[in-house]
Write a protein that holds these residues in place. Sequence first.
Motif, PDB file in Angstrom:
ATOM      1  N   ARG A 171       0.829  -1.203   0.000  1.00  0.00           N
ATOM      2  CA  ARG A 171       0.000   0.000   0.000  1.00  0.00           C
ATOM      3  C   ARG A 171       0.866   1.257   0.000  1.00  0.00           C
ATOM      4  NH1 ARG A 171      -5.280  -1.011   3.892  1.00  0.00           N
ATOM      5  NH2 ARG A 171      -5.746  -3.150   3.231  1.00  0.00           N
ATOM      6  N   ILE A 172       0.261   2.385  -0.337  1.00  0.00           N
ATOM      7  CA  ILE A 172       0.962   3.668  -0.374  1.00  0.00           C
ATOM      8  C   ILE A 172       0.878   4.308   1.006  1.00  0.00           C
ATOM      9  CG2 ILE A 172       1.118   5.918  -1.482  1.00  0.00           C
ATOM     10  CD1 ILE A 172       1.808   3.572  -3.276  1.00  0.00           C
ATOM     11  N   ILE A 173       2.045   4.618   1.578  1.00  0.00           N
ATOM     12  CA  ILE A 173       2.096   5.143   2.939  1.00  0.00           C
ATOM     13  C   ILE A 173       1.555   6.557   3.023  1.00  0.00           C
ATOM     14  CG2 ILE A 173       4.413   6.147   2.775  1.00  0.00           C
ATOM     15  CD1 ILE A 173       2.876   4.241   5.776  1.00  0.00           C
ATOM     16  N   TYR A 174       1.545   7.294   1.893  1.00  0.00           N
ATOM     17  CA  TYR A 174       1.101   8.686   1.931  1.00  0.00           C
ATOM     18  C   TYR A 174      -0.367   8.801   2.313  1.00  0.00           C
ATOM     19  CZ  TYR A 174       5.399   9.099  -0.782  1.00  0.00           C
ATOM     20  OH  TYR A 174       6.693   9.024  -1.215  1.00  0.00           O
ATOM     21  N   ARG A 175      -1.112   7.742   2.129  1.00  0.00           N
ATOM     22  CA  ARG A 175      -2.520   7.768   2.533  1.00  0.00           C
ATOM     23  C   ARG A 175      -2.643   7.891   4.048  1.00  0.00           C
ATOM     24  NH1 ARG A 175      -6.642   2.575   2.031  1.00  0.00           N
ATOM     25  NH2 ARG A 175      -8.274   3.422   3.384  1.00  0.00           N
ATOM     26  N   TYR A 176      -1.706   7.291   4.761  1.00  0.00           N
ATOM     27  CA  TYR A 176      -1.756   7.276   6.223  1.00  0.00           C
ATOM     28  C   TYR A 176      -0.901   8.388   6.849  1.00  0.00           C
ATOM     29  CZ  TYR A 176      -3.457   2.641   4.997  1.00  0.00           C
ATOM     30  OH  TYR A 176      -4.156   1.598   4.436  1.00  0.00           O
ATOM     31  N   LEU A 177       0.195   8.738   6.195  1.00  0.00           N
ATOM     32  CA  LEU A 177       1.085   9.800   6.689  1.00  0.00           C
ATOM     33  C   LEU A 177       1.338  10.769   5.542  1.00  0.00           C
ATOM     34  CD1 LEU A 177       3.625   7.526   8.617  1.00  0.00           C
ATOM     35  CD2 LEU A 177       1.761   8.878   9.625  1.00  0.00           C
ATOM     36  N   SER A 179       2.278  13.780   5.312  1.00  0.00           N
ATOM     37  CA  SER A 179       3.435  14.669   5.383  1.00  0.00           C
ATOM     38  C   SER A 179       4.675  14.061   4.752  1.00  0.00           C
ATOM     39  CB  SER A 179       3.724  15.036   6.837  1.00  0.00           C
ATOM     40  OG  SER A 179       3.948  13.869   7.601  1.00  0.00           O
ATOM     41  N   LEU A 180       4.756  12.730   4.658  1.00  0.00           N
ATOM     42  CA  LEU A 180       5.903  12.097   4.015  1.00  0.00           C
ATOM     43  C   LEU A 180       5.928  12.333   2.512  1.00  0.00           C
ATOM     44  CD1 LEU A 180       6.140   8.672   5.892  1.00  0.00           C
ATOM     45  CD2 LEU A 180       7.495  10.731   6.241  1.00  0.00           C
ATOM     46  N   PHE A 208      -4.826  11.249  13.973  1.00  0.00           N
ATOM     47  CA  PHE A 208      -4.061  11.216  15.207  1.00  0.00           C
ATOM     48  C   PHE A 208      -2.793  12.037  15.002  1.00  0.00           C
ATOM     49  CE2 PHE A 208      -2.557   7.764  12.610  1.00  0.00           C
ATOM     50  CZ  PHE A 208      -1.185   7.740  12.802  1.00  0.00           C
ATOM     51  N   LEU A 209      -2.178  12.426  16.102  1.00  0.00           N
ATOM     52  CA  LEU A 209      -0.928  13.182  16.053  1.00  0.00           C
ATOM     53  C   LEU A 209       0.234  12.191  16.105  1.00  0.00           C
ATOM     54  CD1 LEU A 209       0.227  16.078  16.023  1.00  0.00           C
ATOM     55  CD2 LEU A 209       0.389  15.928  18.514  1.00  0.00           C
ATOM     56  N   ALA A 210       1.124  12.293  15.134  1.00  0.00           N
ATOM     57  CA  ALA A 210       2.213  11.317  15.004  1.00  0.00           C
ATOM     58  C   ALA A 210       3.565  11.995  15.154  1.00  0.00           C
ATOM     59  CB  ALA A 210       2.136  10.618  13.652  1.00  0.00           C
ATOM     60  N   ASP A 211       4.434  11.375  15.951  1.00  0.00           N
ATOM     61  CA  ASP A 211       5.851  11.729  15.997  1.00  0.00           C
ATOM     62  C   ASP A 211       6.579  10.785  15.050  1.00  0.00           C
ATOM     63  OD1 ASP A 211       5.630  13.784  17.828  1.00  0.00           O
ATOM     64  OD2 ASP A 211       5.873  12.474  19.555  1.00  0.00           O
ATOM     65  N   ILE A 212       7.206  11.337  14.002  1.00  0.00           N
ATOM     66  CA  ILE A 212       7.807  10.526  12.944  1.00  0.00           C
ATOM     67  C   ILE A 212       9.317  10.752  12.924  1.00  0.00           C
ATOM     68  CG2 ILE A 212       7.764   9.939  10.496  1.00  0.00           C
ATOM     69  CD1 ILE A 212       5.016  11.256  10.316  1.00  0.00           C
ATOM     70  N   CYS A 213      10.072   9.676  13.154  1.00  0.00           N
ATOM     71  CA  CYS A 213      11.531   9.694  12.980  1.00  0.00           C
ATOM     72  C   CYS A 213      11.823   8.918  11.702  1.00  0.00           C
ATOM     73  CB  CYS A 213      12.232   9.042  14.166  1.00  0.00           C
ATOM     74  SG  CYS A 213      11.744   9.675  15.777  1.00  0.00           S
ATOM     75  N   PHE A 214      12.410   9.574  10.703  1.00  0.00           N
ATOM     76  CA  PHE A 214      12.609   8.888   9.430  1.00  0.00           C
ATOM     77  C   PHE A 214      13.980   9.205   8.852  1.00  0.00           C
ATOM     78  CE2 PHE A 214      11.044  13.002   8.147  1.00  0.00           C
ATOM     79  CZ  PHE A 214      11.748  13.291   6.982  1.00  0.00           C
TER      80      PHE A 214
END
Length: 462
Positions: A171-177, A179-180, A208-214
């Motif tokens: 699946r495409i992650i941009y649907r869920y996050l 900002s990526l 939801f509010l997500a803290d993303i380390c990438f």
Amino acid sequence: MFAALFKGNKRSVLLKAGVMIAAIALLDWRIVGEIPLGFLYLLPMLAIGFVLSPAEICLFAVLCTLLSEVFDDLRWTLRTGLSRDVLYFVAFLGAGFYVRSVSLSRKAALQHLHEIESQRDARREAEEQLTILIESSPAAIVTTEADGRVLMANEAAHRLLGVPQKELQGRIIYRYLPSLTNVSRYEASQHFRTVMQARGQREDGETFLADICFSTYRTNAGSRLTAMVLDASEEFRTHEVSGLQQLLVGSRIAIGAVSHEIRNVSGAIGVVHQNLAHSGSLNGNKDFEALGNLVVALERIANVNLRQPSDQASVIDLAALLDELKIVVAPSLQEEEITSRWLTEAGLPLVWADRPSLMQVFLNLITNSVRALSKNSDRVLNVTAKYDGTQVVVEFSDNGGGVVRPEDLFRPFQAGAAATGLGLYLSRAFMRSFGGDLRYKPIPDGACFVVHLTPALSTGQE
């Protein structure tokens, strides 16, 4: 059969080679006729080449050459015998060196193969451990291609995004996050390692509010992105609720201070109103009666009960709170070039306090010290925490010149205050709301504010 001659340790191989040399020499001696059997010494030379050093191989080559010359029936002359012996020696020596080279190469190949197998096993074990770590991690971990297609996602990622297990891959992650998506717009040659906070969306549409380390990186198959995602919604809600409670508590105390001042003013006006009423000169005057009603209304407003509830207090680890305080104030102290000294007594008991309110009190005291130290060239702030046997005492002292009128410190709306004059008033009110206190202690060339806290065990709380 011949393979058995080359097997075994050095002693057994040498024993076999010695037996073969003796047998060949005996055979060469017993056979009469010009039939040279010296070539048979190649067999023991092949055997010893596996176990002997180059110098030892040379000695055996000389021995076999001598035996070949002694026991054959060929006539020896300087012209023919010397050349024959040289050929024997070179043949025997070459055979031994060849076998030695083959043996060393074989040992090196086996060692290299063993190292490859060890590295393979170590890599496999590391991959298994990494897989276990990723799958057991409470944080959602996702790896995607350059176009955002999910290559790998752990169990926590499926739970966080509300996707059934094993169905997130592809699946495409941009649907869920969403900002990526901005990361993919940059050039593929650029690499990112950063942290951001952004909005996320679950499978059912809940945000939801997500803290993303990438981080992004390149492989032979193309660009990749690996992200670790944490749900910060609960922390955000807690922070906002705590901020609201702190605002309400501060507002309640501030309004209480205003009510106190209004009560004083309305009391003075009421006395004047009564005096004028007793004189009788304004009897029947509508404005005078309205003024009396206003005085009564003001007194009623000022007497509204705005006491702060104390149900927010709990058991606090003061040492841990002071460590957090250092983290919060360290940048501002460094910016102002203030030397800070922190001394926390070992084994401090737990204290009874409202954690956000206590942190606000500490921050207010340090802010006041920073303001007082702004005019000094040598700026020092000392924070000391100790237990005096009955209470836990935290002292904030500086060399900022002290306080001109200590008696007005904890009064609201005092003249000459930097702002409203409510900071210390609210701080003391916060402290007293959970059984603590805040006091001022004069010191030479500076000021010292002392925070008194009640140990948790003395409150009857567990």
